[in-house]
Design a protein around this motif. Sequence first.
Motif, PDB file in Angstrom:
ATOM      1  N   THR A  82       0.851  -1.190   0.000  1.00  0.00           N
ATOM      2  CA  THR A  82       0.000   0.000   0.000  1.00  0.00           C
ATOM      3  C   THR A  82       0.886   1.239   0.000  1.00  0.00           C
ATOM      4  O   THR A  82       2.083   1.169   0.289  1.00  0.00           O
ATOM      5  N   ALA A  83       0.292   2.374  -0.342  1.00  0.00           N
ATOM      6  CA  ALA A  83       1.006   3.644  -0.346  1.00  0.00           C
ATOM      7  C   ALA A  83       0.050   4.724   0.127  1.00  0.00           C
ATOM      8  O   ALA A  83      -1.166   4.568   0.051  1.00  0.00           O
ATOM      9  N   THR A  84       0.600   5.824   0.610  1.00  0.00           N
ATOM     10  CA  THR A  84      -0.194   6.955   1.071  1.00  0.00           C
ATOM     11  C   THR A  84       0.129   8.162   0.195  1.00  0.00           C
ATOM     12  O   THR A  84       1.290   8.422  -0.105  1.00  0.00           O
ATOM     13  N   MET A  85      -0.905   8.888  -0.212  1.00  0.00           N
ATOM     14  CA  MET A  85      -0.712  10.067  -1.025  1.00  0.00           C
ATOM     15  C   MET A  85      -0.433  11.271  -0.132  1.00  0.00           C
ATOM     16  O   MET A  85      -1.092  11.462   0.883  1.00  0.00           O
ATOM     17  N   THR A  86       0.546  12.091  -0.540  1.00  0.00           N
ATOM     18  CA  THR A  86       0.863  13.307   0.207  1.00  0.00           C
ATOM     19  C   THR A  86      -0.130  14.408  -0.154  1.00  0.00           C
ATOM     20  O   THR A  86      -0.937  14.258  -1.084  1.00  0.00           O
ATOM     21  N   ILE A 123       2.713   9.921  -4.586  1.00  0.00           N
ATOM     22  CA  ILE A 123       2.683   8.591  -3.967  1.00  0.00           C
ATOM     23  C   ILE A 123       4.042   7.941  -4.185  1.00  0.00           C
ATOM     24  O   ILE A 123       4.559   7.940  -5.300  1.00  0.00           O
ATOM     25  N   THR A 124       4.621   7.397  -3.130  1.00  0.00           N
ATOM     26  CA  THR A 124       5.839   6.607  -3.269  1.00  0.00           C
ATOM     27  C   THR A 124       5.416   5.164  -3.480  1.00  0.00           C
ATOM     28  O   THR A 124       4.753   4.558  -2.636  1.00  0.00           O
TER      29      THR A 124
END
Length: 85
Positions: free
Chosen positions: A3-7, A12-13
Amino acid sequence: MPTATMTCKGQITMPKVVRDELGLIAGSKVMFVRMPDGRYSLIPRTGRISDVFGAVPVESSLSLEEMDAIVRDGAVESDQRTRNI
């Protein structure tokens, strides 16, 4: 599942395991293709057409005769426009 988190800037990394599986390196480009069901597919842009083949759904396909007719009609229209200048 990775999973990734959006800034707050929308960045997204991508998790390393995903980058490795897609063969992505720094500077790689990816396409986001909207599928008919509303989901998106992430497609690496490697410069090979085979990488995106089948990614965009095709509503119907044309026969060679139909494609020839479309090209022929376009050429006739272009010629008529040129003569009217």
